[in-house]
Each structure stands twice: as structure tokens, then as C-alpha cells.
Design an enzyme around this catalytic site. Structure first.
Site, PDB file in Angstrom:
ATOM      1  N   ARG A  92     -14.157  -0.410  45.538  1.00  0.00           N
ATOM      2  CA  ARG A  92     -13.153   0.567  45.970  1.00  0.00           C
ATOM      3  C   ARG A  92     -12.426   0.149  47.246  1.00  0.00           C
ATOM      4  O   ARG A  92     -11.361   0.657  47.545  1.00  0.00           O
ATOM      5  CB  ARG A  92     -13.848   1.921  46.157  1.00  0.00           C
ATOM      6  CG  ARG A  92     -13.010   3.056  46.653  1.00  0.00           C
ATOM      7  CD  ARG A  92     -11.892   3.380  45.673  1.00  0.00           C
ATOM      8  NE  ARG A  92     -11.090   4.481  46.177  1.00  0.00           N
ATOM      9  CZ  ARG A  92     -10.204   4.388  47.161  1.00  0.00           C
ATOM     10  NH1 ARG A  92     -10.021   3.235  47.790  1.00  0.00           N
ATOM     11  NH2 ARG A  92      -9.505   5.438  47.533  1.00  0.00           N
ATOM     12  N   LYS A  93     -13.014  -0.761  47.999  1.00  0.00           N
ATOM     13  CA  LYS A  93     -12.445  -1.212  49.276  1.00  0.00           C
ATOM     14  C   LYS A  93     -11.957  -0.032  50.109  1.00  0.00           C
ATOM     15  O   LYS A  93     -10.786   0.077  50.483  1.00  0.00           O
ATOM     16  CB  LYS A  93     -11.320  -2.231  49.069  1.00  0.00           C
ATOM     17  CG  LYS A  93     -11.809  -3.511  48.396  1.00  0.00           C
ATOM     18  CD  LYS A  93     -10.813  -4.639  48.488  1.00  0.00           C
ATOM     19  CE  LYS A  93     -11.296  -5.889  47.796  1.00  0.00           C
ATOM     20  NZ  LYS A  93     -11.299  -5.805  46.318  1.00  0.00           N
TER      21      LYS A  93
END
Ligand code: BMP
Length: 276
Positions: A92-93
Site C-alpha cells: 500500500r505504500k
């Protein structure tokens, strides 16, 4: 030295419970391969997990690209993960303030914290991004990987062209790495490792280095900016513990055979590294 220490010995030194499990799993399954499952339908995702599952330690998703997402997909994914003994990483960063990332992690239709053993997070927002994520999972065994360097051409996290004229760029790069590692050390209970491209960033044997940009056939993907390296380069020169392979497997004519080949080659280089 971290690079020559076997995964099983490093498991004893990891503070995050998912990192312990991961290092043990890598040793027992003899896999340092993470498949990047960048596919856009639930059926493709499940069939990729089924076919490559026996050969991977981590199955990495971008769940927000699945067009027919439903909670059933997560149930199916968890069942395959259990069957083939791999961990789930949602790439998802996260990169916002602590309060916002805690909601992005644990709310919304994807409810990432309920199923992903691991997530990725940018260190740019500072320590609050980690405290935010942690606050969302007080009673769950979860971990994160901090993104320190990226594989893409022209990224702003590289020190590879150090000259006097770029000294200031180099200094700011050094600051980012140092500050990111300080965040890791402050949250050993939650940080399982880092995403980076260079050796010697990880000095703590309990942290795992995950490195994307691996291909047996390509050097890049043209204007999209990905840059690829060989298994030998990624494990020996760049210090990867886990190599991330996406299209090299997902777009192969035979993804099972490709996963077997990448697993075997990557593991052989790891064995060479620890015996050197
Ligand atoms: P591929 O092997 O098809 O290029 O895929 C690489 C995967 O690794 C993608 O899922 C991408 O999001 C991820 N990734 C990357 O390529 N470079 C980075 O620096 C960090 C990544 O997470």
C-alpha cells in the site's frame, strides 16, 4: 556480517513477530522469492496464489487494482496462504499523517489490517506514519516494511551518481537513509524490514531487506521506468534477502515453471552468499 548470516539465525534476532515467522518460513521452505501479483481480477489473483504459492515466501498484492474485489476474495486468499504457507503483503505504500494512515489501514472496503501480515510504508511523513499504523492493530501480529530506496529510473532516493557537484544531493540522501533507519530502530516491534536497492543499509540482522526490480529476461520496461537486475546482482551486490518478481512470473507463458526457476536461482545465490 548480516549478509552472510543464515535466515534461521537471523530469526532469533528479529523483534517483530512477523519478521520472525518470515525468516523461519524462508529457511524451512527454502524460498526468498516474493511474487508481485499485479493482476486486476479476483480469479487471476487466486489462481496466481494457487500456482505460485508453493514456491514463494511472500505473496505481494496491490489490492486496489482488483476490479471485482469482494470480502470473499480475502477469505480465499487467506485459505491459499495457509494451504501453501506464505505470508501476505499489501504493497500500500502508506504515506500520510498517522491519523489518516490508521484509517486507510483498518477501514474502507479493503480492511487491509484484517488480513495483510505485512504492509509497505514510506518514511517521508516521519515517525507518525508508523505510530498511526501501529495504533490500528494493538492486538494483531502485524509488521511493515519501510520503503527507503525505489527501483525506478529517476527516483529521488538514489546515491548512485555521487560527484562533488551532487554532494548536496548525496548528503540529503544520506539523511533520508539515516532518519529512516532511526525510525526502524525506534519501532522494532512493528518494523519487519526495509525496501531498498543497496547493501549495507540493513545492519540489524533482525530486519529483512526486500528488493524489487528482478528479471531473468529484461533490463527495463521502457518509458514506465522500472529497472531490472539479475538474481545474482540483487542478492550478492545489492544485499536483497527477498527478491520481488512481478511480470517475470505473471506474464510468463508458464507462471508455475517461471516461479520454480526464479525460486531455484534466487535460493542458490543466497546459499552462495551465506557460504562465502
Ligand atoms: P515487476 O517485477 O513486474 O516490475 O513488479 C515490481 C513490483 O514491485 C510492483 O508490484 C511494484 O509496485 C513493486 N515495487 C517496485 O517495482 N519498485 C520499488 O522500488 C518498490 C516496489 O514496491
Amino acid at each position: 556480517h548480516v549478509l552472510t548470516l543464515p535466515f534461521i539465525a537471523r530469526a532469533d534476532q528479529a523483534a517483530n513477530p512477523v519478521a520472525v515467522k518470515l525468516l523461519q518460513l524462508m529457511a524451512s521452505k527454502q524460498s526468498n522469492l516474493c511474487v508481485a501479483a499485479d493482476v486486476t481480477s479476483a480469479s487471476q489473483l487466486i489462481s496466481l496464489a494457487e500456482s505460485t504459492g508453493p514456491y514463494v515466501c511472500v505473496f505481494k498484492t496491490h489490492i486496489d487494482i482488483v476490479e471485482d474485489f469482494s470480502p470473499q476474495l480475502i477469505q480465499d486468499l487467506l485459505a491459499v496462504a495457509q494451504k501453501h504457507n506464505f505470508l501476505l503483503m499489501e504493497d500500500r505504500k502508506f504515506s500520510d499523517i498517522g491519523h489518516t494512515v490508521s484509517l486507510q489501514y483498518s477501514k474502507g472496503i479493503h480492511n487491509i489490517s484484517s488480513w495483510a501480515d505485512l504492509v509497505t510504508v514510506h518514511s517521508v511523513p516521519g515517525e507518525g506514519v508508523i505510530t498511526g499504523l501501529k495504533s490500528a492493530v494493538p492486538n494483531l501480529q502485524r509488521g511493515c516494511f519501510i520503503v527507503i530506496e525505489m527501483s525506478s529510473a529517476g527516483n529521488l532516493t538514489t546515491s548512485s551518481y555521487i560527484t562533488l557537484s551532487t554532494l548536496s544531493k548525496w548528503l540529503s540522501y544520506e539523511c533520508v537513509v539515516t532518519a529512516s533507519m532511526e525510525i526502524c530502530e525506534k519501532h522494532p516491534d512493528f518494523v519487519a524490514g526495509v525496501v531498498c536497492q543497496s547493501p549495507n543499509i540493513v545492519q540489524n540482522p533482525g530486519l529483512v531487506q526486500l528488493t524489487p526490480g528482478v528479471s531473468l529476461d529484461c533490463l527495463n520496461d521502457g518509458p514506465l521506468g522500472q529497472q531490472y537486475h539479475s538474481p545474482e546482482d540483487i542478492i550478492m551486490s545489492r544485499g536483497a534477502d527477498i527478491a520481488v518478481v512481478g511480470r517475470g512470473i505473471t506474464q510468463a507463458t508458464d507462471p508455475i515453471q517461471a516461479a520454480q526457476e526464479y525460486r531455484a536461482k534466487l535460493w542458490a545465490v543466497y546459499e552462495k552468499r551465506v557460504s562465502s
